[in-house]
Scaffold this motif. Structure first.
Motif, short mmCIF file in Angstrom:
data_model
loop_
_atom_site.label_atom_id
_atom_site.label_comp_id
_atom_site.label_asym_id
_atom_site.label_seq_id
_atom_site.Cartn_x
_atom_site.Cartn_y
_atom_site.Cartn_z
N ARG A 17 13.75 94.88 50.14
CA ARG A 17 14.51 94.70 48.91
C ARG A 17 14.31 93.29 48.39
NH1 ARG A 17 20.70 96.67 48.03
NH2 ARG A 17 20.78 96.42 45.79
N VAL A 18 13.91 93.18 47.13
CA VAL A 18 13.68 91.88 46.50
C VAL A 18 14.58 91.78 45.29
CG1 VAL A 18 11.99 90.38 45.40
CG2 VAL A 18 11.29 91.87 47.28
N VAL A 19 15.44 90.79 45.26
CA VAL A 19 16.35 90.61 44.13
C VAL A 19 16.30 89.16 43.68
CG1 VAL A 19 17.94 92.45 44.75
CG2 VAL A 19 18.26 90.21 45.75
N VAL A 164 10.32 114.76 45.56
CA VAL A 164 11.54 114.75 46.37
C VAL A 164 11.65 113.38 47.04
CG1 VAL A 164 12.82 115.89 48.20
CG2 VAL A 164 11.23 117.21 46.79
N VAL A 165 12.77 112.70 46.84
CA VAL A 165 12.96 111.35 47.38
C VAL A 165 14.27 111.29 48.15
CG1 VAL A 165 13.20 108.90 46.81
CG2 VAL A 165 11.73 110.37 45.41
N TRP A 166 14.21 110.68 49.31
CA TRP A 166 15.42 110.48 50.12
C TRP A 166 15.46 109.04 50.58
CZ3 TRP A 166 15.99 111.25 55.94
CH2 TRP A 166 17.32 111.05 56.32
N GLY A 167 16.59 108.37 50.36
CA GLY A 167 16.70 106.99 50.80
C GLY A 167 18.07 106.44 50.48
N GLY A 168 18.23 105.15 50.67
CA GLY A 168 19.50 104.49 50.40
C GLY A 168 19.26 103.11 49.82
N GLU A 169 20.34 102.38 49.58
CA GLU A 169 20.22 101.07 48.95
C GLU A 169 19.93 99.96 49.94
OE1 GLU A 169 23.86 99.47 47.36
OE2 GLU A 169 25.04 100.87 48.54
N PHE A 170 20.05 100.23 51.23
CA PHE A 170 19.74 99.23 52.24
C PHE A 170 19.55 99.93 53.58
CE2 PHE A 170 24.37 99.32 51.59
CZ PHE A 170 24.78 99.82 52.81
N GLY A 171 19.03 99.18 54.55
CA GLY A 171 18.86 99.73 55.88
C GLY A 171 19.91 99.18 56.83
N ARG A 172 19.62 99.26 58.12
CA ARG A 172 20.52 98.75 59.14
C ARG A 172 19.76 97.82 60.07
NH1 ARG A 172 25.93 99.24 58.01
NH2 ARG A 172 26.26 101.20 56.90
N ASN A 185 21.10 95.80 56.15
CA ASN A 185 19.84 95.07 56.25
C ASN A 185 19.00 95.31 54.99
OD1 ASN A 185 17.56 93.72 57.01
ND2 ASN A 185 16.88 95.23 58.50
N PRO A 186 18.92 94.32 54.09
CA PRO A 186 18.13 94.49 52.86
C PRO A 186 16.67 94.12 53.03
CG PRO A 186 19.28 92.41 52.77
CD PRO A 186 19.67 93.05 54.09
N TYR A 187 16.26 93.71 54.24
CA TYR A 187 14.92 93.15 54.43
C TYR A 187 13.88 94.15 54.91
CZ TYR A 187 17.78 88.99 54.15
OH TYR A 187 18.67 88.04 53.74
N GLY A 188 14.29 95.32 55.36
CA GLY A 188 13.34 96.31 55.81
C GLY A 188 14.03 97.63 56.09
N PHE A 189 13.67 98.68 55.35
CA PHE A 189 14.26 99.99 55.59
C PHE A 189 13.32 101.06 55.05
CE2 PHE A 189 15.93 98.18 51.72
CZ PHE A 189 15.93 99.19 50.78
N SER A 190 13.61 102.30 55.34
CA SER A 190 12.67 103.39 55.05
C SER A 190 13.14 104.27 53.91
CB SER A 190 12.46 104.26 56.30
OG SER A 190 11.88 103.51 57.34
N PHE A 210 10.84 93.66 65.84
CA PHE A 210 12.26 93.88 66.06
C PHE A 210 12.83 94.96 65.13
CE2 PHE A 210 11.46 89.38 67.07
CZ PHE A 210 11.76 89.41 68.43
N GLY A 211 12.05 95.40 64.16
CA GLY A 211 12.56 96.36 63.20
C GLY A 211 13.51 95.75 62.20
N PHE A 212 13.38 94.43 61.97
CA PHE A 212 14.32 93.73 61.10
C PHE A 212 13.78 93.53 59.69
CE2 PHE A 212 15.87 89.62 59.35
CZ PHE A 212 17.20 89.97 59.18
N LYS A 213 12.52 93.13 59.56
CA LYS A 213 11.99 92.74 58.25
C LYS A 213 10.63 93.39 58.02
CE LYS A 213 10.53 88.51 57.84
NZ LYS A 213 10.52 87.04 57.72
N ALA A 214 10.41 93.90 56.80
CA ALA A 214 9.12 94.48 56.46
C ALA A 214 8.06 93.39 56.41
CB ALA A 214 9.20 95.19 55.11
#
Length: 263
Positions: A17-19, A164-172, A185-190, A210-214
């Motif tokens: 997520r880039v804002v 078809v799209v599935w997702g959310g506004e942030f990850g965990r 977690n706005p730095y990396g999610f699917s 670590f699964g934290f940041k893309a």
């Protein structure tokens, strides 16, 4: 023109997520909560048998209720907020954290946060963060429903023209906080996509170890929007909406179509 269904999919994207300017929730999640978690919860958590000063900072209720000295913060009024007074180290009898004063930039973040109303989204997510395994089991049937939708679209010959799209506004985050769940977690999610002219059976992008940041083939939210609009036959640079007296693009001034995702 293709149609769009926002629900589920097969193509997995790692999104960053880039804002340009953080929202109040994002400000709390990236500038306030990490400090509370790493520097305050050891002494001031509702999970402790006896939080120091009867003050628990790991919930919104505890933060507003405060401890023996009263409310820790007064939203909109930094000068009356004891938490900020403690962070500033102006009172020798009220200093937090006891291990040493925080950087001035961090204290300034807390002052800005309180002055803006001390937005705290934790109250909205506390139920979802409880009993992680039970919640996942409860929501798993939605995945089955999504798979059924995709099969139905394919059988009817509609999948190629339906995105078809599935997702959310942030990850965990990959770690838990106080044992109850994982933080925003706005730095990396699917995100997942199927049909609509996107490649199937592939994963695009990856996070760090670590699964934290893309970190690999990062796709920003703006690029995701541009790609979705492109697949719907809409030029993302020409689609605008009127707001605050000027025309905005959905992707603002960022993002291009991610052609690697297209079939």
């Amino acid at each position: 023109m293709r149609s769009l269904i926002l629900t589920a999919s097969f193509l997995a994207l790692t999104v960053s997520r880039v804002v340009a300017q953080s929202t109040p929730d994002e400000f709390f999640e990236t500038r306030i909560r990490p400090v509370l978690s790493t520097r305050c919860y050891a002494c001031h958590s509702s999970k402790l048998a006896a939080p120091k000063g009867e003050l628990a900072l790991d919930t919104k209720t505890g933060l507003l209720k405060g401890g023996k000295l009263g409310p820790a913060i007064v939203p909109g009024n930094p000068s009356e907020s004891r938490l900020l007074q403690a962070l500033r180290y102006t009172d020798p009898h009220l200093q937090m954290p006891p291990s040493g004063k925080l950087a001035d930039s961090i204290i300034a973040d807390f002052e800005q946060w309180i002055a803006a109303g001390a937005r705290d989204p934790r109250a909205e997510t506390v139920v979802a963060r409880k009993k992680i395994h039970e919640n996942l089991q409860e929501r798993r049937p939605n995945m089955d429903n999504s798979a059924a939708l995709i099969r139905d679209l394919r059988q009817r010959g509609l999948l190629d023209e339906t995105l078809v799209v599935w997702g959310g506004e942030f990850g965990r985050t990959p770690v838990s906080e106080s044992g109850d769940g994982r933080d925003h977690n706005p730095y990396g999610f699917s995100m997942f996509m199927a049909g609509g002219g996107v490649k199937g059976g592939m994963t695009y992008g990856a996070t760090d170890e670590f699964g934290f940041k893309a970190v690999e083939n990062r796709v920003s939210i703006h690029e995701l929007h541009a790609t979705i609009l492109h697949q719907l036959g809409i030029d993302h640079e020409k689609l605008t909406y009127r707001y605050a007296g000027r025309d905005f693009r959905l992707i603002d001034v960022f993002g291009n179509v991610v052609t690697d995702l297209l079939a």
